[in-house]
Motif scaffolding. Structure first.
Motif, PDB file in Angstrom:
ATOM      1  N   LEU A   7      -5.512  10.944   5.558  1.00 12.02           N
ATOM      2  CA  LEU A   7      -5.343  12.322   5.973  1.00 12.02           C
ATOM      3  C   LEU A   7      -4.317  13.003   5.092  1.00 12.02           C
ATOM      4  CD1 LEU A   7      -5.141  11.836   9.838  1.00 12.02           C
ATOM      5  CD2 LEU A   7      -7.057  12.802   8.570  1.00 12.02           C
ATOM      6  N   TYR A   8      -4.617  14.233   4.702  1.00 14.27           N
ATOM      7  CA  TYR A   8      -3.630  15.019   4.002  1.00 14.27           C
ATOM      8  C   TYR A   8      -2.573  15.506   4.983  1.00 14.27           C
ATOM      9  CZ  TYR A   8      -6.907  15.082   0.105  1.00 14.27           C
ATOM     10  OH  TYR A   8      -7.746  14.718  -0.910  1.00 14.27           O
ATOM     11  N   MET A   9      -1.365  15.670   4.490  1.00 11.19           N
ATOM     12  CA  MET A   9      -0.313  16.252   5.307  1.00 11.19           C
ATOM     13  C   MET A   9      -0.725  17.655   5.740  1.00 11.19           C
ATOM     14  SD  MET A   9       3.419  15.488   3.657  1.00 11.19           S
ATOM     15  CE  MET A   9       4.292  13.957   4.030  1.00 11.19           C
ATOM     16  N   ASN A  10      -0.373  18.019   6.984  1.00  9.13           N
ATOM     17  CA  ASN A  10      -0.577  19.419   7.345  1.00  9.13           C
ATOM     18  C   ASN A  10       0.519  20.259   6.691  1.00  9.13           C
ATOM     19  OD1 ASN A  10       1.768  19.660   9.036  1.00  9.13           O
ATOM     20  ND2 ASN A  10       0.634  18.848  10.771  1.00  9.13           N
ATOM     21  N   GLN A  11       0.381  21.561   6.796  1.00 12.02           N
ATOM     22  CA  GLN A  11       1.284  22.446   6.052  1.00 12.02           C
ATOM     23  C   GLN A  11       2.742  22.303   6.506  1.00 12.02           C
ATOM     24  OE1 GLN A  11       0.331  23.888   3.475  1.00 12.02           O
ATOM     25  NE2 GLN A  11      -1.847  24.365   3.607  1.00 12.02           N
ATOM     26  N   ALA A  12       2.968  22.173   7.817  1.00  7.05           N
ATOM     27  CA  ALA A  12       4.336  22.048   8.310  1.00  7.05           C
ATOM     28  C   ALA A  12       4.962  20.725   7.884  1.00  7.05           C
ATOM     29  CB  ALA A  12       4.363  22.188   9.832  1.00  7.05           C
ATOM     30  N   ASP A  13       4.162  19.627   7.922  1.00 11.50           N
ATOM     31  CA  ASP A  13       4.663  18.333   7.462  1.00 11.50           C
ATOM     32  C   ASP A  13       5.029  18.393   5.980  1.00 11.50           C
ATOM     33  OD1 ASP A  13       4.020  17.530   9.991  1.00 11.50           O
ATOM     34  OD2 ASP A  13       2.299  16.316   9.416  1.00 11.50           O
ATOM     35  N   LEU A  14       4.172  19.049   5.208  1.00 11.46           N
ATOM     36  CA  LEU A  14       4.417  19.141   3.774  1.00 11.46           C
ATOM     37  C   LEU A  14       5.685  19.938   3.486  1.00 11.46           C
ATOM     38  CD1 LEU A  14       3.644  18.629   0.863  1.00 11.46           C
ATOM     39  CD2 LEU A  14       2.114  20.609   0.979  1.00 11.46           C
ATOM     40  N   MET A  15       5.922  20.968   4.287  1.00  8.23           N
ATOM     41  CA  MET A  15       7.141  21.752   4.078  1.00  8.23           C
ATOM     42  C   MET A  15       8.383  20.882   4.303  1.00  8.23           C
ATOM     43  SD  MET A  15       8.288  25.383   5.790  1.00  8.23           S
ATOM     44  CE  MET A  15       6.971  26.241   4.939  1.00  8.23           C
ATOM     45  N   GLU A  64       1.559  10.490  -2.928  1.00  3.44           N
ATOM     46  CA  GLU A  64       1.415  11.775  -3.617  1.00  3.44           C
ATOM     47  C   GLU A  64       0.393  11.650  -4.734  1.00  3.44           C
ATOM     48  OE1 GLU A  64       4.646  14.451  -3.909  1.00  3.44           O
ATOM     49  OE2 GLU A  64       6.104  12.894  -3.440  1.00  3.44           O
ATOM     50  N   ALA A  65      -0.295  12.746  -4.992  1.00  3.42           N
ATOM     51  CA  ALA A  65      -1.315  12.760  -6.042  1.00  3.42           C
ATOM     52  C   ALA A  65      -0.663  12.568  -7.413  1.00  3.42           C
ATOM     53  CB  ALA A  65      -2.084  14.072  -6.000  1.00  3.42           C
ATOM     54  N   LYS A  66      -1.265  11.729  -8.242  1.00  2.78           N
ATOM     55  CA  LYS A  66      -0.736  11.501  -9.594  1.00  2.78           C
ATOM     56  C   LYS A  66      -1.162  12.611 -10.537  1.00  2.78           C
ATOM     57  CE  LYS A  66      -0.606   6.475  -9.104  1.00  2.78           C
ATOM     58  NZ  LYS A  66      -1.073   5.159  -9.628  1.00  2.78           N
ATOM     59  N   LEU A  67      -2.343  13.167 -10.292  1.00  3.00           N
ATOM     60  CA  LEU A  67      -2.857  14.240 -11.128  1.00  3.00           C
ATOM     61  C   LEU A  67      -3.443  15.330 -10.236  1.00  3.00           C
ATOM     62  CD1 LEU A  67      -4.721  12.148 -13.880  1.00  3.00           C
ATOM     63  CD2 LEU A  67      -2.505  13.291 -14.118  1.00  3.00           C
ATOM     64  N   GLY A  68      -3.413  16.555 -10.736  1.00  3.50           N
ATOM     65  CA  GLY A  68      -4.070  17.634 -10.020  1.00  3.50           C
ATOM     66  C   GLY A  68      -3.249  18.180  -8.871  1.00  3.50           C
ATOM     67  N   PRO A  69      -3.819  19.140  -8.136  1.00  2.00           N
ATOM     68  CA  PRO A  69      -3.077  19.861  -7.108  1.00  2.00           C
ATOM     69  C   PRO A  69      -3.205  19.277  -5.697  1.00  2.00           C
ATOM     70  CG  PRO A  69      -5.183  20.927  -7.467  1.00  2.00           C
ATOM     71  CD  PRO A  69      -5.146  19.738  -8.396  1.00  2.00           C
ATOM     72  N   ALA A  70      -3.766  18.090  -5.566  1.00  2.00           N
ATOM     73  CA  ALA A  70      -3.985  17.547  -4.227  1.00  2.00           C
ATOM     74  C   ALA A  70      -2.663  17.351  -3.497  1.00  2.00           C
ATOM     75  CB  ALA A  70      -4.739  16.227  -4.309  1.00  2.00           C
ATOM     76  N   PRO A  71      -2.630  17.634  -2.200  1.00  2.00           N
ATOM     77  CA  PRO A  71      -1.409  17.444  -1.406  1.00  2.00           C
ATOM     78  C   PRO A  71      -1.172  15.964  -1.116  1.00  2.00           C
ATOM     79  CG  PRO A  71      -3.206  18.122   0.001  1.00  2.00           C
ATOM     80  CD  PRO A  71      -3.738  18.198  -1.409  1.00  2.00           C
ATOM     81  N   PRO A  72       0.020  15.601  -0.674  1.00  2.00           N
ATOM     82  CA  PRO A  72       0.282  14.214  -0.293  1.00  2.00           C
ATOM     83  C   PRO A  72      -0.619  13.783   0.864  1.00  2.00           C
ATOM     84  CG  PRO A  72       2.323  15.453  -0.505  1.00  2.00           C
ATOM     85  CD  PRO A  72       1.219  16.443  -0.538  1.00  2.00           C
ATOM     86  N   ARG A  73      -0.873  12.457   0.941  1.00  2.00           N
ATOM     87  CA  ARG A  73      -1.726  11.907   1.989  1.00  2.00           C
ATOM     88  C   ARG A  73      -0.960  10.888   2.811  1.00  2.00           C
ATOM     89  NH1 ARG A  73      -6.009   8.811  -0.982  1.00  2.00           N
ATOM     90  NH2 ARG A  73      -4.265   8.446  -2.393  1.00  2.00           N
ATOM     91  N   TRP A  74      -1.350  10.776   4.088  1.00  2.00           N
ATOM     92  CA  TRP A  74      -0.907   9.678   4.929  1.00  2.00           C
ATOM     93  C   TRP A  74      -1.893   8.531   4.739  1.00  2.00           C
ATOM     94  CZ3 TRP A  74       3.734  10.127   6.924  1.00  2.00           C
ATOM     95  CH2 TRP A  74       4.237  11.378   7.289  1.00  2.00           C
ATOM     96  N   VAL A  75      -1.406   7.417   4.221  1.00  2.00           N
ATOM     97  CA  VAL A  75      -2.263   6.263   3.943  1.00  2.00           C
ATOM     98  C   VAL A  75      -1.657   5.043   4.626  1.00  2.00           C
ATOM     99  CG1 VAL A  75      -3.240   4.784   2.154  1.00  2.00           C
ATOM    100  CG2 VAL A  75      -2.950   7.235   1.729  1.00  2.00           C
ATOM    101  N   ALA A 140       8.741  14.866   8.857  1.00  2.00           N
ATOM    102  CA  ALA A 140       7.316  14.975   8.525  1.00  2.00           C
ATOM    103  C   ALA A 140       6.459  14.157   9.477  1.00  2.00           C
ATOM    104  CB  ALA A 140       7.071  14.532   7.085  1.00  2.00           C
ATOM    105  N   LEU A 141       7.054  13.148  10.144  1.00  2.00           N
ATOM    106  CA  LEU A 141       6.299  12.325  11.085  1.00  2.00           C
ATOM    107  C   LEU A 141       6.057  13.028  12.407  1.00  2.00           C
ATOM    108  CD1 LEU A 141       7.564   8.632  10.832  1.00  2.00           C
ATOM    109  CD2 LEU A 141       5.261   9.484  10.459  1.00  2.00           C
ATOM    110  N   THR A 142       7.055  13.716  12.907  1.00  2.00           N
ATOM    111  CA  THR A 142       6.907  14.399  14.197  1.00  2.00           C
ATOM    112  C   THR A 142       8.038  15.382  14.375  1.00  2.00           C
ATOM    113  OG1 THR A 142       6.474  14.062  16.567  1.00  2.00           O
ATOM    114  CG2 THR A 142       8.246  12.750  15.569  1.00  2.00           C
ATOM    115  N   ASP A 143       7.913  16.251  15.374  1.00  3.57           N
ATOM    116  CA  ASP A 143       8.993  17.166  15.735  1.00  3.57           C
ATOM    117  C   ASP A 143       9.635  16.700  17.034  1.00  3.57           C
ATOM    118  OD1 ASP A 143       7.278  18.051  17.850  1.00  3.57           O
ATOM    119  OD2 ASP A 143       6.333  19.468  16.486  1.00  3.57           O
ATOM    120  N   GLY A 144      10.606  17.464  17.538  1.00  6.64           N
ATOM    121  CA  GLY A 144      11.322  17.047  18.737  1.00  6.64           C
ATOM    122  C   GLY A 144      10.435  16.922  19.960  1.00  6.64           C
ATOM    123  N   VAL A 145       9.535  17.869  20.142  1.00 10.91           N
ATOM    124  CA  VAL A 145       8.647  17.828  21.302  1.00 10.91           C
ATOM    125  C   VAL A 145       7.680  16.657  21.181  1.00 10.91           C
ATOM    126  CG1 VAL A 145       6.876  19.094  22.587  1.00 10.91           C
ATOM    127  CG2 VAL A 145       8.865  20.314  21.672  1.00 10.91           C
TER     128      VAL A 145
END
Length: 464
Positions: A7-15, A64-75, A140-145
Motif C-alpha cells: 500500500l502506498y502511504m496516504n497523504q497525511a502519513d506521507l506528510m 521509498e521508490a528508487k526511481l520516478g515519482p512513486a510515493p513510499p509504500r508500506w511493505v 506515520a503509523l497512526t495518530d492519537g485517536v
C-alpha cells in the motif's frame, strides 16, 4: 495485507514522513503508561503480536521508490522480528523522573527506517513495586485517536485477562501500480473539490446566480488561511528550535475540569486549551515578558468508523488565540467561539486534498508553515474505565506528541478519573522544563477556580 500488494502511504502519513527532512519536525509519539505492578512478559509479547495483526502496518517497513515519482509504500518486512521491538529493563533509580528521562531519550532518537516504526519497553523497579510501559511510535503509523483505538482493542478489562470483543481489521484496497491514481490529489483536484463543495455552501443563497461564485471564493480564502506560511513566532521568549526534547507530566481530576468547563460555558477541550494559554501568561511573566496572543496548532480528527486503526486521520489547524487576560471564563468563551468557527472552515474537510498538494512541494514549505507556531495542544479521549496489561492495572496514561516545530506540545489524555497531561518541549525553546510544568499547574488552578467550590489544590505533580 500481503507482500505482493503493498500500500502506498496516504497523504497525511506521507506528510509526517517527509517533514522529517527538517529534524525539529520529527514525528515521534511516545506513550507512557504507569502500571501498578510488573506485567507478565509472556502476555506482553502475546498482546503485541495481536496488535500487529490488528494493525498490519506495525509489521511493515517504509520502502521509498528508487526511481520516478512513486510515493513510499508500506511493505511487510521480510525480516520482521517481534522480539527486536520489545525490550525490558530495570530502573537504577525508583523515581518517576527516571522513567521520564528514558521516555524523552526515546522520543529524541530517530527510528531505524529499515524496520517497522515502533518500539515497546517495560521498565521495572518503579517505587512501590510499580512498573512503566513506554511505547514509541512514528506518527506515520497512526495518530492519537487511532493509537487509543488500538489500545482499547488489545488491552484487558480485568487483571485475569478478559478482553474486549475484537474488531476485525478494515479491508484495504491494494494500490500497487496505481501511482497516477495516488497523484490525482493535485492542485487541479483541489480546485475541482472546492467547486464541487461550493453548492453546499451556497444553498442559503438559492436563486442567487452569484452564490456559488462567492462560496468558491470563500473556500479558496479558507484554503489560503489554512496553508499560509508564518514568518515569526508571537512568543518573544520561546523562539529557538532544536532536536533536544524534555518531558514532564501533571494531572488534574476530570470531574473538576469538567465542572470548571461547564461553569465557563465551554467544553473540557476548551478548558484545557485555556489552561495552556494561562500557563503561557504565567511562564512569560517569569521571563519578564508579556503576551496578548499566541499561535496554537490544534489537531482535529477526521477519523470515521470505516477507517483502519493505523494511519493518520487528522488535520492540523493553526489558530491565533487570545492570551491577553487572566480571566479563564473570558478566555473559555473566546476560545470556544474561535475553535467552533475553525471546525466549520471549508479547508478542514479539504485537508486530505490539501496535503496531497503540499506533498508535491519542497519539504521546506512545511517547515515554514509549522516552525513559527508557538505551541501545540492536543486532547485525546482515553478510557473511562481501568484497563489492564498482562496482569497489571494501568494507573496513568500519558502521551507525548511531537512538537511539529513548535516550542512544546501539551497532550491531555482522559483516563479513568484523571486527565493526564504530557509535556513534550523543545529544549532550546523551553530550557527550564520545571518552570513550564509549574506554569501549567498554575494555568489549571486558575481554570479550576471557575468551580463553585474550587479545589485549587487538586492539580497534582505526577513526577513523583
Amino acid at each position: 495485507m500481503a507482500d505482493e500488494s503493498p500500500l502506498y502511504m496516504n497523504q497525511a502519513d506521507l506528510m509526517a514522513w517527509r517533514m522529517e527532512a527538517d529534524p525539529p519536525l520529527r514525528s515521534t509519539i511516545v506513550a507512557l503508561l504507569v502500571l501498578d505492578r510488573s506485567p507478565d512478559w509472556r502476555r506482553v509479547v502475546s498482546m503485541m503480536d495481536r496488535a500487529t495483526a490488528l494493525a498490519p502496518h506495525f509489521r511493515c517497513k517504509v520502502v521509498e521508490a528508487k526511481l520516478g515519482p512513486a510515493p513510499p509504500r508500506w511493505v511487510v518486512d521480510p525480516d520482521f522480528d517481534l522480539s527486536w521491538h520489545l525490550r525490558r529493563f530495570t530502573l537504577t533509580e525508583p523515581g518517576m523522573q527516571s522513567v521520564l528521562d528514558f521516555a524523552q531519550t526515546a522520543g529524541s532518537t530517530a527510528f531505524d527506517r529499515e524496520r517497522p516504526l515502533w518500539e515497546l519497553t517495560v521498565l521495572d523497579g518503579l517505587s512501590g513495586g510499580r512498573a512503566a510501559l513506554v511505547l514509541k511510535v512514528h506518527h506515520a503509523l497512526t495518530d492519537g485517536v487511532g493509537g487509543m483505538a488500538i489500545t482499547r482493542e488489545i488491552v484487558d478489562l480485568t487483571r485475569e485477562g478478559e478482553r474486549p470483543l475484537a474488531t476485525p481489521p478494515v479491508q484495504r484496497e491494494p494500490t500497487n501500480g496505481a501511482v497516477p491514481s495516488w497523484y490525482r490529489l493535485s492542485a487541479a483536484a483541489l480546485s475541482r473539490q472546492i467547486i464541487a463543495r461550493a453548492p453546499e455552501r451556497a444553498r442559503w443563497v438559492a436563486g442567487n446566480p452569484y452564490g456559488t461564485a462567492r462560496a468558491v471564493a470563500a473556500s479558496l480564502m479558507s484554503v489560503a488561511r489554512f496553508v499560509r506560511p508564518i514568518a515569526t513566532t508571537l512568543s518573544p521568549v520561546m523562539t529557538a528550535r532544536s532536536i533536544r526534547r524534555r518531558f514532564a507530566v501533571l494531572e488534574v481530576p476530570i470531574e473538576d475540569l469538567s465542572q470548571a468547563a461547564s461553569s465557563g460555558g465551554g467544553s473540557i477541550n476548551d478548558a484545557f486549551i485555556v489552561a495552556v494559554l494561562l500557563a503561557m501568561r504565567h511562564y512569560h511573566r517569569r521571563h519578564g515578558a508579556t503576551i496578548d496572543r499566541l499561535r496554537v496548532t490544534i489537531p482535529m480528527s477526521l477519523r470515521t468508523e470505516r477507517d483502519p486503526l493505523e494511519g493518520n486521520k487528522i488535520t492540523l489547524a493553526r489558530l491565533t488565540l487570545p492570551a491577553d487576560t487572566d480571566d479563564p471564563a473570558v478566555l473559555i468563551r473566546q476560545v470556544h467561539a474561535i475553535i467552533g468557527r475553525w471546525r466549520s472552515e471549508p479547508a478542514i474537510a479539504l485537508s486530505p486534498v490539501i496535503a496531497g498538494v503540499l506533498n508535491v512541494l519542497p519539504p521546506t514549505l512545511l517547515g515554514k508553515m509549522l516552525r513559527h507556531v508557538d505551541i501545540v495542544a492536543s486532547d485525546v479521549v482515553g478510557s473511562p474505565k481501568p484497563l489492564f496489561i498482562a496482569g497489571s492495572r494501568v494507573d496513568r496514561y500519558y502521551a507525548f506528541s511531537p512538537t511539529l516545530g513548535a516550542a512544546f506540545n501539551a497532550t491531555m489524555v482522559s483516563y479513568g478519573s484523571h486527565c493526564c497531561v504530557g509535556l513534550d518541549s523543545d529544549g532550546a525553546a523551553v530550557p527550564d522544563i520545571d518552570a513550564l510544568r509549574e506554569s501549567m499547574a498554575e494555568g489549571f488552578r486558575k481554570v479550576l477556580g471557575l468551580r463553585e467550590q474550587p479545589a485549587l489544590d487538586r492539580v497534582e505533580d505526577a513526577a513523583r
